[in-house]
Design a protein around this motif. Structure first.
Motif, PDB file in Angstrom:
ATOM      1  N   THR A  46       0.867  -1.256   0.082  1.00 27.45           N
ATOM      2  CA  THR A  46      -0.222  -0.058  -0.003  1.00 27.45           C
ATOM      3  C   THR A  46       0.883   1.306  -0.092  1.00 27.45           C
ATOM      4  OG1 THR A  46      -0.247   0.196   2.365  1.00 27.45           O
ATOM      5  CG2 THR A  46      -1.921  -1.192   1.272  1.00 27.45           C
ATOM      6  N   THR A  47       0.331   2.414  -0.546  1.00 25.77           N
ATOM      7  CA  THR A  47       0.993   3.691  -0.333  1.00 25.77           C
ATOM      8  C   THR A  47      -0.194   4.775  -0.559  1.00 25.77           C
ATOM      9  OG1 THR A  47       2.645   5.047  -1.482  1.00 25.77           O
ATOM     10  CG2 THR A  47       1.523   3.449  -2.856  1.00 25.77           C
ATOM     11  N   GLY A  48       0.210   5.870  -0.122  1.00 19.62           N
ATOM     12  CA  GLY A  48      -0.805   7.033  -0.036  1.00 19.62           C
ATOM     13  C   GLY A  48      -0.860   7.468  -1.301  1.00 19.62           C
ATOM     14  N   PRO A  49      -2.007   8.012  -1.839  1.00 22.69           N
ATOM     15  CA  PRO A  49      -2.283   8.692  -3.160  1.00 22.69           C
ATOM     16  C   PRO A  49      -0.981   9.871  -3.530  1.00 22.69           C
ATOM     17  CG  PRO A  49      -4.306   8.760  -1.825  1.00 22.69           C
ATOM     18  CD  PRO A  49      -3.527   8.029  -0.876  1.00 22.69           C
ATOM     19  N   ALA A  78       1.875  10.088  -2.051  1.00 25.29           N
ATOM     20  CA  ALA A  78       3.310   9.862  -1.672  1.00 25.29           C
ATOM     21  C   ALA A  78       4.096   9.760  -3.031  1.00 25.29           C
ATOM     22  CB  ALA A  78       3.207   8.221  -1.198  1.00 25.29           C
ATOM     23  N   ARG A  79       5.390  10.125  -2.956  1.00 28.56           N
ATOM     24  CA  ARG A  79       6.382  10.044  -4.037  1.00 28.56           C
ATOM     25  C   ARG A  79       6.348   8.846  -4.764  1.00 28.56           C
ATOM     26  NH1 ARG A  79       7.826  12.089  -7.861  1.00 28.56           N
ATOM     27  NH2 ARG A  79       7.813  14.119  -6.882  1.00 28.56           N
ATOM     28  N   LYS A  80       6.316   7.710  -4.005  1.00 27.38           N
ATOM     29  CA  LYS A  80       6.298   6.449  -4.654  1.00 27.38           C
ATOM     30  C   LYS A  80       5.000   6.196  -5.541  1.00 27.38           C
ATOM     31  CE  LYS A  80       5.268   4.283  -0.240  1.00 27.38           C
ATOM     32  NZ  LYS A  80       5.591   5.164   0.719  1.00 27.38           N
ATOM     33  N   THR A  81       4.031   6.654  -5.084  1.00 23.45           N
ATOM     34  CA  THR A  81       2.409   6.774  -6.132  1.00 23.45           C
ATOM     35  C   THR A  81       2.965   7.404  -7.143  1.00 23.45           C
ATOM     36  OG1 THR A  81       1.397   6.400  -3.795  1.00 23.45           O
ATOM     37  CG2 THR A  81       0.234   7.146  -6.097  1.00 23.45           C
ATOM     38  N   ARG A  82       3.291   8.798  -6.988  1.00 23.80           N
ATOM     39  CA  ARG A  82       3.452   9.579  -8.163  1.00 23.80           C
ATOM     40  C   ARG A  82       4.525   8.865  -9.331  1.00 23.80           C
ATOM     41  NH1 ARG A  82       3.920  13.327  -3.985  1.00 23.80           N
ATOM     42  NH2 ARG A  82       5.734  14.087  -4.844  1.00 23.80           N
ATOM     43  N   ASN A  83       5.611   8.334  -8.674  1.00 26.39           N
ATOM     44  CA  ASN A  83       6.474   7.579  -9.321  1.00 26.39           C
ATOM     45  C   ASN A  83       5.946   6.501 -10.293  1.00 26.39           C
ATOM     46  OD1 ASN A  83       8.459   9.565  -8.517  1.00 26.39           O
ATOM     47  ND2 ASN A  83       9.541   8.011  -7.441  1.00 26.39           N
ATOM     48  N   LEU A  84       5.308   5.682  -9.529  1.00 23.72           N
ATOM     49  CA  LEU A  84       4.657   4.432 -10.184  1.00 23.72           C
ATOM     50  C   LEU A  84       3.509   5.042 -11.402  1.00 23.72           C
ATOM     51  CD1 LEU A  84       4.384   1.946  -7.177  1.00 23.72           C
ATOM     52  CD2 LEU A  84       5.885   1.977  -9.006  1.00 23.72           C
ATOM     53  N   GLN A  85       2.970   6.064 -10.908  1.00 29.18           N
ATOM     54  CA  GLN A  85       1.963   6.452 -11.931  1.00 29.18           C
ATOM     55  C   GLN A  85       2.556   6.810 -13.378  1.00 29.18           C
ATOM     56  OE1 GLN A  85       0.008   9.591  -9.668  1.00 29.18           O
ATOM     57  NE2 GLN A  85      -1.581   8.314  -9.042  1.00 29.18           N
ATOM     58  N   ILE A  90      -7.440   0.901   1.030  1.00 25.08           N
ATOM     59  CA  ILE A  90      -7.358   0.457   2.315  1.00 25.08           C
ATOM     60  C   ILE A  90      -7.490   1.446   3.278  1.00 25.08           C
ATOM     61  CG2 ILE A  90      -5.824  -0.921   3.755  1.00 25.08           C
ATOM     62  CD1 ILE A  90      -5.347  -2.630   1.661  1.00 25.08           C
ATOM     63  N   THR A  91      -7.855   1.352   4.459  1.00 26.54           N
ATOM     64  CA  THR A  91      -7.830   2.216   5.608  1.00 26.54           C
ATOM     65  C   THR A  91      -7.802   1.488   6.888  1.00 26.54           C
ATOM     66  OG1 THR A  91      -9.030   3.919   6.525  1.00 26.54           O
ATOM     67  CG2 THR A  91     -10.405   2.188   5.928  1.00 26.54           C
ATOM     68  N   PRO A 123       4.345   6.436   9.230  1.00 24.83           N
ATOM     69  CA  PRO A 123       4.332   7.981   9.140  1.00 24.83           C
ATOM     70  C   PRO A 123       4.492   8.492   7.931  1.00 24.83           C
ATOM     71  CG  PRO A 123       5.556   7.385  10.991  1.00 24.83           C
ATOM     72  CD  PRO A 123       5.325   5.890  10.499  1.00 24.83           C
ATOM     73  N   SER A 124       5.351   7.950   6.865  1.00 22.87           N
ATOM     74  CA  SER A 124       5.351   8.385   5.571  1.00 22.87           C
ATOM     75  C   SER A 124       4.158   7.954   4.551  1.00 22.87           C
ATOM     76  CB  SER A 124       6.769   7.781   5.104  1.00 22.87           C
ATOM     77  OG  SER A 124       6.703   6.443   4.950  1.00 22.87           O
ATOM     78  N   ALA A 125       3.136   7.223   5.049  1.00 19.50           N
ATOM     79  CA  ALA A 125       2.170   6.669   4.350  1.00 19.50           C
ATOM     80  C   ALA A 125       1.202   7.750   4.031  1.00 19.50           C
ATOM     81  CB  ALA A 125       1.746   5.591   4.684  1.00 19.50           C
ATOM     82  N   GLY A 126       1.237   8.990   4.815  1.00 19.68           N
ATOM     83  CA  GLY A 126       0.216   9.879   4.699  1.00 19.68           C
ATOM     84  C   GLY A 126      -1.055   9.355   5.274  1.00 19.68           C
ATOM     85  N   PRO A 127      -1.919  10.243   5.335  1.00 22.06           N
ATOM     86  CA  PRO A 127      -3.372   9.927   5.876  1.00 22.06           C
ATOM     87  C   PRO A 127      -4.111   8.878   4.860  1.00 22.06           C
ATOM     88  CG  PRO A 127      -3.470  11.940   4.793  1.00 22.06           C
ATOM     89  CD  PRO A 127      -2.049  11.495   4.792  1.00 22.06           C
ATOM     90  N   ALA A 128      -4.863   7.997   5.744  1.00 20.57           N
ATOM     91  CA  ALA A 128      -5.840   6.859   4.770  1.00 20.57           C
ATOM     92  C   ALA A 128      -6.637   7.731   4.073  1.00 20.57           C
ATOM     93  CB  ALA A 128      -6.558   6.244   5.942  1.00 20.57           C
ATOM     94  N   PRO A 129      -7.421   7.029   3.126  1.00 25.01           N
ATOM     95  CA  PRO A 129      -6.896   5.747   2.533  1.00 25.01           C
ATOM     96  C   PRO A 129      -5.793   5.704   1.738  1.00 25.01           C
ATOM     97  CG  PRO A 129      -8.620   6.830   1.038  1.00 25.01           C
ATOM     98  CD  PRO A 129      -8.263   7.819   2.244  1.00 25.01           C
ATOM     99  N   TRP A 130      -5.363   4.230   1.620  1.00 21.10           N
ATOM    100  CA  TRP A 130      -4.277   4.006   1.057  1.00 21.10           C
ATOM    101  C   TRP A 130      -4.478   3.202  -0.343  1.00 21.10           C
ATOM    102  CZ3 TRP A 130      -4.294   3.093   6.210  1.00 21.10           C
ATOM    103  CH2 TRP A 130      -3.836   4.219   7.018  1.00 21.10           C
ATOM    104  N   HIS A 131      -3.641   3.256  -1.450  1.00 19.41           N
ATOM    105  CA  HIS A 131      -3.970   2.479  -2.676  1.00 19.41           C
ATOM    106  C   HIS A 131      -3.148   1.109  -2.558  1.00 19.41           C
ATOM    107  CE1 HIS A 131      -4.442   6.533  -5.226  1.00 19.41           C
ATOM    108  NE2 HIS A 131      -5.529   6.326  -4.517  1.00 19.41           N
ATOM    109  N   LEU A 132      -4.017   0.367  -2.951  1.00 15.32           N
ATOM    110  CA  LEU A 132      -3.144  -1.026  -3.008  1.00 15.32           C
ATOM    111  C   LEU A 132      -2.614  -1.333  -4.428  1.00 15.32           C
ATOM    112  CD1 LEU A 132      -2.654  -3.917  -1.692  1.00 15.32           C
ATOM    113  CD2 LEU A 132      -5.092  -4.562  -2.687  1.00 15.32           C
TER     114      LEU A 132
END
Length: 172
Positions: A67-70, A72-79, A131-132, A138-147
């Motif tokens: 999971t990762t927050g919408p 988050a840097r890793k989410t933006r990178n994967l997009q 997912i919530t 702490p680095s995940a950001g607030p819920a909800p998180w993407h799977l």
């Protein structure tokens, strides 16, 4: 899928050890989930610089999920580029996995993976396609998180226990 056998096995060991069998790595990989293991996700920023972050991963339906927050840097990178690596130290073997990660939006799958996380001690629940939980890293950001589902194409293993060896496995 990593539940299938590799199509190519390359012995990388320089000390006359045999190539490691994939079933050894696969057995540890599929049984190693939980709060005491940190999986490191490597992605690439849009400007080409690398980015690494710890994620909580679980094995479900033949693949690792994390999971990762919408925002988050890793989410933006994967997009921008789904190519990534996951590295982990497991019992008797260090693994580096190469492949792609794609967001899971199927609510039924999200619910089943949330249940896996909950069984392992993180009180995760599905909320639609995310997912919530009361807390996360702490680095995940607030819920909800993407799977995300990680699809492996190559794996590298270095045994840290007998029998030793180093091997690369490629998958179709």
């Amino acid at each position: 899928m990593t539940d299938q056998l590799p199509v190519e096995v390359t012995n990388l060991d320089r000390y006359d050890h045999d190539a490691l069998p994939w079933d050894r790595a696969h057995a540890v990989l599929t049984s190693s989930s939980g709060a005491d293991i940190t999986w490191f996700l490597g992605t690439v920023r849009p400007d080409g610089r690398p980015h690494a972050a710890g994620v909580g991963a679980v094995w479900y339906d033949g693949a690792l999920h994390f999971t990762t927050g919408p925002g988050a840097r890793k989410t933006r990178n994967l997009q921008a580029d789904p190519n990534c690596t996951i590295s982990v130290r497991l019992d008797g073997i260090d693994l580096t996995l190469e492949g792609t990660a794609h967001r899971v939006t199927d609510a039924a799958t999200v619910e089943r993976v949330a249940a896996v996380y909950a069984e392992l001690g993180w009180p995760a629940t599905a909320e639609g396609d995310a997912i919530t939980a009361p807390y996360s890293a702490p680095s995940a950001g607030p819920a909800p998180w993407h799977l995300y589902r990680f699809s492996m194409s190559v794996a590298f293993g270095v045994a840290t226990a007998e029998p030793h060896g180093a091997t690369r496995w490629r998958f179709a």
